[in-house]
Motif scaffolding. Structure first.
Motif, PDB file in Angstrom:
ATOM      1  N   TRP A  45      19.801  -7.063  17.140  1.00 50.64           N
ATOM      2  CA  TRP A  45      19.935  -5.600  17.201  1.00 50.64           C
ATOM      3  C   TRP A  45      19.390  -4.942  15.935  1.00 50.64           C
ATOM      4  CZ3 TRP A  45      20.415  -3.065  21.428  1.00 50.64           C
ATOM      5  CH2 TRP A  45      20.841  -1.750  21.450  1.00 50.64           C
ATOM      6  N   ALA A  46      19.526  -5.645  14.817  1.00 48.63           N
ATOM      7  CA  ALA A  46      19.078  -5.088  13.528  1.00 48.63           C
ATOM      8  C   ALA A  46      17.576  -5.250  13.324  1.00 48.63           C
ATOM      9  CB  ALA A  46      19.822  -5.779  12.387  1.00 48.63           C
ATOM     10  N   ALA A  47      16.950  -6.188  14.037  1.00 49.61           N
ATOM     11  CA  ALA A  47      15.562  -6.566  13.731  1.00 49.61           C
ATOM     12  C   ALA A  47      14.600  -5.389  13.871  1.00 49.61           C
ATOM     13  CB  ALA A  47      15.127  -7.701  14.657  1.00 49.61           C
ATOM     14  N   ALA A  48      13.457  -5.531  13.202  1.00 45.04           N
ATOM     15  CA  ALA A  48      12.420  -4.500  13.286  1.00 45.04           C
ATOM     16  C   ALA A  48      11.473  -4.782  14.453  1.00 45.04           C
ATOM     17  CB  ALA A  48      11.635  -4.448  11.988  1.00 45.04           C
ATOM     18  N   GLY A  49      11.397  -6.034  14.880  1.00 45.37           N
ATOM     19  CA  GLY A  49      10.518  -6.370  16.003  1.00 45.37           C
ATOM     20  C   GLY A  49       9.091  -6.687  15.597  1.00 45.37           C
ATOM     21  N   MET A  50       8.880  -6.922  14.301  1.00 44.50           N
ATOM     22  CA  MET A  50       7.526  -7.341  13.909  1.00 44.50           C
ATOM     23  C   MET A  50       7.268  -8.746  14.449  1.00 44.50           C
ATOM     24  SD  MET A  50       7.142  -6.031  10.040  1.00 44.50           S
ATOM     25  CE  MET A  50       8.561  -6.954   9.568  1.00 44.50           C
ATOM     26  N   LEU A  51       6.063  -8.941  14.939  1.00 45.97           N
ATOM     27  CA  LEU A  51       5.634 -10.262  15.403  1.00 45.97           C
ATOM     28  C   LEU A  51       4.556 -10.671  14.418  1.00 45.97           C
ATOM     29  CD1 LEU A  51       5.483  -9.293  19.179  1.00 45.97           C
ATOM     30  CD2 LEU A  51       7.400 -10.319  17.926  1.00 45.97           C
ATOM     31  N   ALA A  52       5.006 -11.246  13.315  1.00 48.92           N
ATOM     32  CA  ALA A  52       4.163 -11.329  12.121  1.00 48.92           C
ATOM     33  C   ALA A  52       3.922 -12.755  11.680  1.00 48.92           C
ATOM     34  CB  ALA A  52       4.824 -10.528  10.992  1.00 48.92           C
ATOM     35  N   PRO A  53       3.023 -13.474  12.339  1.00 46.55           N
ATOM     36  CA  PRO A  53       2.754 -14.852  11.913  1.00 46.55           C
ATOM     37  C   PRO A  53       2.099 -14.881  10.553  1.00 46.55           C
ATOM     38  CG  PRO A  53       1.096 -14.160  13.479  1.00 46.55           C
ATOM     39  CD  PRO A  53       2.128 -13.071  13.425  1.00 46.55           C
ATOM     40  N   VAL A  54       1.373 -13.832  10.232  1.00 47.55           N
ATOM     41  CA  VAL A  54       0.607 -13.811   8.991  1.00 47.55           C
ATOM     42  C   VAL A  54       1.439 -13.233   7.845  1.00 47.55           C
ATOM     43  CG1 VAL A  54      -1.402 -12.786   7.869  1.00 47.55           C
ATOM     44  CG2 VAL A  54      -1.589 -13.682  10.182  1.00 47.55           C
ATOM     45  N   ALA A  55       1.952 -12.048   8.044  1.00 47.18           N
ATOM     46  CA  ALA A  55       2.644 -11.389   6.937  1.00 47.18           C
ATOM     47  C   ALA A  55       3.885 -12.147   6.500  1.00 47.18           C
ATOM     48  CB  ALA A  55       3.009  -9.958   7.329  1.00 47.18           C
ATOM     49  N   GLU A  56       4.537 -12.866   7.432  1.00 49.44           N
ATOM     50  CA  GLU A  56       5.750 -13.581   7.055  1.00 49.44           C
ATOM     51  C   GLU A  56       5.461 -14.979   6.514  1.00 49.44           C
ATOM     52  OE1 GLU A  56       8.841 -12.664   6.946  1.00 49.44           O
ATOM     53  OE2 GLU A  56       8.752 -10.707   7.912  1.00 49.44           O
ATOM     54  N   ALA A  57       4.202 -15.446   6.630  1.00 51.23           N
ATOM     55  CA  ALA A  57       3.897 -16.803   6.161  1.00 51.23           C
ATOM     56  C   ALA A  57       3.857 -16.855   4.636  1.00 51.23           C
ATOM     57  CB  ALA A  57       2.549 -17.247   6.731  1.00 51.23           C
ATOM     58  N   GLN A  58       4.334 -17.917   4.062  1.00 53.62           N
ATOM     59  CA  GLN A  58       4.360 -18.088   2.622  1.00 53.62           C
ATOM     60  C   GLN A  58       3.584 -19.362   2.267  1.00 53.62           C
ATOM     61  OE1 GLN A  58       6.724 -16.197   0.571  1.00 53.62           O
ATOM     62  NE2 GLN A  58       7.213 -14.941   2.342  1.00 53.62           N
ATOM     63  N   PHE A  59       3.169 -19.452   1.001  1.00 57.36           N
ATOM     64  CA  PHE A  59       2.576 -20.699   0.533  1.00 57.36           C
ATOM     65  C   PHE A  59       3.572 -21.823   0.769  1.00 57.36           C
ATOM     66  CE2 PHE A  59       0.074 -17.624  -1.734  1.00 57.36           C
ATOM     67  CZ  PHE A  59      -1.192 -18.179  -1.700  1.00 57.36           C
ATOM     68  N   GLY A  60       3.074 -23.007   1.199  1.00 55.88           N
ATOM     69  CA  GLY A  60       3.974 -24.138   1.426  1.00 55.88           C
ATOM     70  C   GLY A  60       4.618 -24.115   2.793  1.00 55.88           C
ATOM     71  N   GLU A  61       4.325 -23.085   3.597  1.00 52.85           N
ATOM     72  CA  GLU A  61       4.925 -23.011   4.920  1.00 52.85           C
ATOM     73  C   GLU A  61       3.842 -23.081   6.002  1.00 52.85           C
ATOM     74  OE1 GLU A  61       8.958 -20.409   3.904  1.00 52.85           O
ATOM     75  OE2 GLU A  61       7.393 -19.490   5.116  1.00 52.85           O
ATOM     76  N   GLU A  62       2.884 -24.002   5.791  1.00 53.46           N
ATOM     77  CA  GLU A  62       1.753 -24.052   6.724  1.00 53.46           C
ATOM     78  C   GLU A  62       2.186 -24.428   8.139  1.00 53.46           C
ATOM     79  OE1 GLU A  62       1.673 -25.178   3.663  1.00 53.46           O
ATOM     80  OE2 GLU A  62      -0.075 -24.270   2.704  1.00 53.46           O
ATOM     81  N   SER A  63       3.138 -25.395   8.270  1.00 50.95           N
ATOM     82  CA  SER A  63       3.519 -25.765   9.637  1.00 50.95           C
ATOM     83  C   SER A  63       4.284 -24.629  10.299  1.00 50.95           C
ATOM     84  CB  SER A  63       4.311 -27.078   9.681  1.00 50.95           C
ATOM     85  OG  SER A  63       5.340 -27.054   8.761  1.00 50.95           O
ATOM     86  N   LEU A  64       5.026 -23.854   9.503  1.00 53.97           N
ATOM     87  CA  LEU A  64       5.709 -22.690  10.062  1.00 53.97           C
ATOM     88  C   LEU A  64       4.680 -21.630  10.456  1.00 53.97           C
ATOM     89  CD1 LEU A  64       8.362 -21.342  10.777  1.00 53.97           C
ATOM     90  CD2 LEU A  64       8.551 -20.536   8.416  1.00 53.97           C
ATOM     91  N   ALA A  65       3.639 -21.456   9.635  1.00 51.57           N
ATOM     92  CA  ALA A  65       2.595 -20.483   9.979  1.00 51.57           C
ATOM     93  C   ALA A  65       1.901 -20.899  11.281  1.00 51.57           C
ATOM     94  CB  ALA A  65       1.581 -20.373   8.835  1.00 51.57           C
ATOM     95  N   VAL A 155       7.057  -5.522  18.744  1.00 53.96           N
ATOM     96  CA  VAL A 155       7.687  -5.217  20.027  1.00 53.96           C
ATOM     97  C   VAL A 155       8.985  -4.484  19.697  1.00 53.96           C
ATOM     98  CG1 VAL A 155       9.064  -7.356  20.194  1.00 53.96           C
ATOM     99  CG2 VAL A 155       8.280  -6.228  22.285  1.00 53.96           C
ATOM    100  N   ASP A 156       9.446  -3.647  20.624  1.00 54.06           N
ATOM    101  CA  ASP A 156      10.729  -2.969  20.404  1.00 54.06           C
ATOM    102  C   ASP A 156      11.842  -3.964  20.719  1.00 54.06           C
ATOM    103  OD1 ASP A 156      13.127  -1.507  20.744  1.00 54.06           O
ATOM    104  OD2 ASP A 156      11.971   0.332  21.061  1.00 54.06           O
ATOM    105  N   ASN A 157      12.555  -4.392  19.683  1.00 54.16           N
ATOM    106  CA  ASN A 157      13.581  -5.431  19.865  1.00 54.16           C
ATOM    107  C   ASN A 157      14.664  -5.003  20.847  1.00 54.16           C
ATOM    108  OD1 ASN A 157      13.950  -3.646  17.579  1.00 54.16           O
ATOM    109  ND2 ASN A 157      15.891  -4.684  17.186  1.00 54.16           N
ATOM    110  N   ARG A 158      15.049  -3.719  20.800  1.00 54.72           N
ATOM    111  CA  ARG A 158      16.154  -3.277  21.659  1.00 54.72           C
ATOM    112  C   ARG A 158      15.696  -3.110  23.109  1.00 54.72           C
ATOM    113  NH1 ARG A 158      19.401   0.746  17.461  1.00 54.72           N
ATOM    114  NH2 ARG A 158      19.827  -0.896  15.932  1.00 54.72           N
TER     115      ARG A 158
END
Ligand code: FAD
Length: 394
Positions: A45-65, A155-158
């Protein structure tokens, strides 16, 4: 007393993860019960609904990316199928994200983000300040540049929760408005769940999708208890009145090293986020974090001063020790984990649902012979025990 006789699956928790699983499972012909005192009102309910494979990826998180990229590719089909099943929109938007730097030191940070994305083969383009402002005229004149991230959507989470609830009801999912107190395990096999009113739901499989509370469920052996912790976040819902200019697409910003994002909705709404704090299960909203958020957002988009504050919401992200989700079979036959989605639960819901339904159907995973994108995110990576559907090392 038992509810409704034996079910194929009982899902503990009706957030985005549990609801997506329930809908996909019932569509695959399984009988499904979801137990949740307040479906859709957790972190989802709180989420913003960003579908962000790129913006949320961090160094060292290649498999998560890589997982996140597969997840964002699954969204258009998921959104279309869900809208068709529910007869209502989810407001999926594939118009990318603009990452902007508030000052020259933030510019160095956005350049590092750009380098990481390019290193792992993701689309991202460096933009000067003028190009950023041409792309998004509401940006402040003082921003020092940015990066175009065409693969980061929203996407609109709600709306998605509303559509999932409708699709689940239409498909025949049973909802029980109560709390699961314990998972029943007999002879190393999950047989159902017990509820706080003393009743039971008997099922051939139990899916744990209780978000940040997944690790607190009763009845779980320590070897399979997921190491999930709550990470509090606050989002603010704003609204642009008539004649007030609106953002064209999602803007993420780095301002003096702090991150904020502004996610515009189809109806003039805007979600501003988010804070990150580890305060246990405390859902209160401290003024300090909100003040920082407002200050950073107004610095990047001064027109926000004309928007009205509609709502502040806090939620508890289900964090895991390595920031990756915890999805898969356990050593207890019929006990499946679908939790730990941390900052990416909206993004990962379609892929998680398909993975779990594949596991429920075959007992060993999807029938697709290609390796699962969840291979690096199995529950047993946090325990020495090798697991299999039949309790063997298969
Ligand atoms: C501020 C904020 C912003 C975010 N923004 C984004 C974003 O832009 N994009 C993105 O991808 N992700 C985002 N996230 C993360 C996302 O919200 C989560 O990863 C996702 O919602 C997790 O879904 P879930 O279904 O696992 O958990 P939840 O949504 O928390 O659902 C868990 C459900 O389990 C139920 N439950 C708990 N215990 C029990 C029990 N014992 N018995 C029965 N039911 C139980 C709860 O009532 C709840 O409904 C954000 C999170 C926050 C807090």
């Amino acid at each position: 007393m038992t509810h409704t006789g034996q079910r194929d699956v009982v899902v503990v928790g009706g957030g985005i993860i549990g609801l997506a699983i329930a809908w996909r499972a019932v569509s695959a012909g399984l009988s499904v019960t979801v137990v949740d005192p307040d479906p859709g009102r957790g972190s989802t309910w709180a989420a913003a609904g960003m579908l962000a494979p790129v913006a949320e990826a961090q160094f060292g998180e290649e498999s998560l990316a890589a997982l996140n990229l597969a997840a964002v590719r699954a969204w258009p089909g998921f959104a279309a199928a869900l809208e068709a099943a529910a007869g209502q929109p989810v407001h999926f938007r594939a118009d990318g994200t603009l990452l902007v730097a508030g000052d020259p030191s933030d510019r160095a940070a956005t350049d590092r983000v750009l380098a990481f994305h390019q290193a792992i083969g993701l689309a991202a383009e460096r933009l000067g300040a003028r190009a950023c402002r041409e792309s998004e005229p509401l940006l402040a004149p003082g921003i020092s540049g940015g990066v175009d991230l065409p693969d980061d959507h929203q996407v609109d989470n709600r709306s998605t929760v509303g559509a999932l609830l409708a699709a689940c009801e239409t498909g025949g999912v049973l909802f029980v408005s109560d709390e699961v107190t314990r998972v029943d395990i007999r002879d190393d096999r999950a047989t159902g769940v017990e509820l706080s009113d003393g009743t039971r739901v008997d099922a051939g499989a139990v899916v744990v999708a209780a978000g940040s509370r997944s690790g607190a469920l009763g009845g779980l052996p320590e070897a399979v208890r997921p190491p999930v912790r709550p990470v509090r976040g606050v989002t603010v819902r704003l609204q642009a009145g008539p004649g007030i200019p609106r953002l064209r697409r999602t803007v993420r910003a780095l301002v003096h090293g702090r991150t904020c994002y502004l996610v515009p909705r189809h109806d003039g709404g805007l979600v501003l986020g988010a804070t990150m704090e580890e305060r246990g299960f405390d859902l209160s909203i401290p003024l300090g974090g909100l003040a920082d958020l407002f200050e950073d957002a107004r610095r990047v988009v001064p027109a926000l001063d004309e928007y009205s504050v509609v709502e502040t919401t806090s939620g508890l992200r289900p964090g895991s020790p390595d920031n990756g989700p915890i999805v898969g079979l356990t050593e207890v036959v019929g006990l499946v984990m679908a939790t730990g989605h941390y900052r990416n639960g909206m993004l990962l819901a379609p892929l998680t649902a398909d993975e779990v339904v594949g596991l429920l159907g075959s007992g060993s995973g999807s029938s697709d012979p290609s390796p699962s994108p969840f291979e690096a995110f199995r529950p047993d990576r946090f325990s020495p025990v090798v697991t299999g559907w039949l309790g063997t090392d298969s």
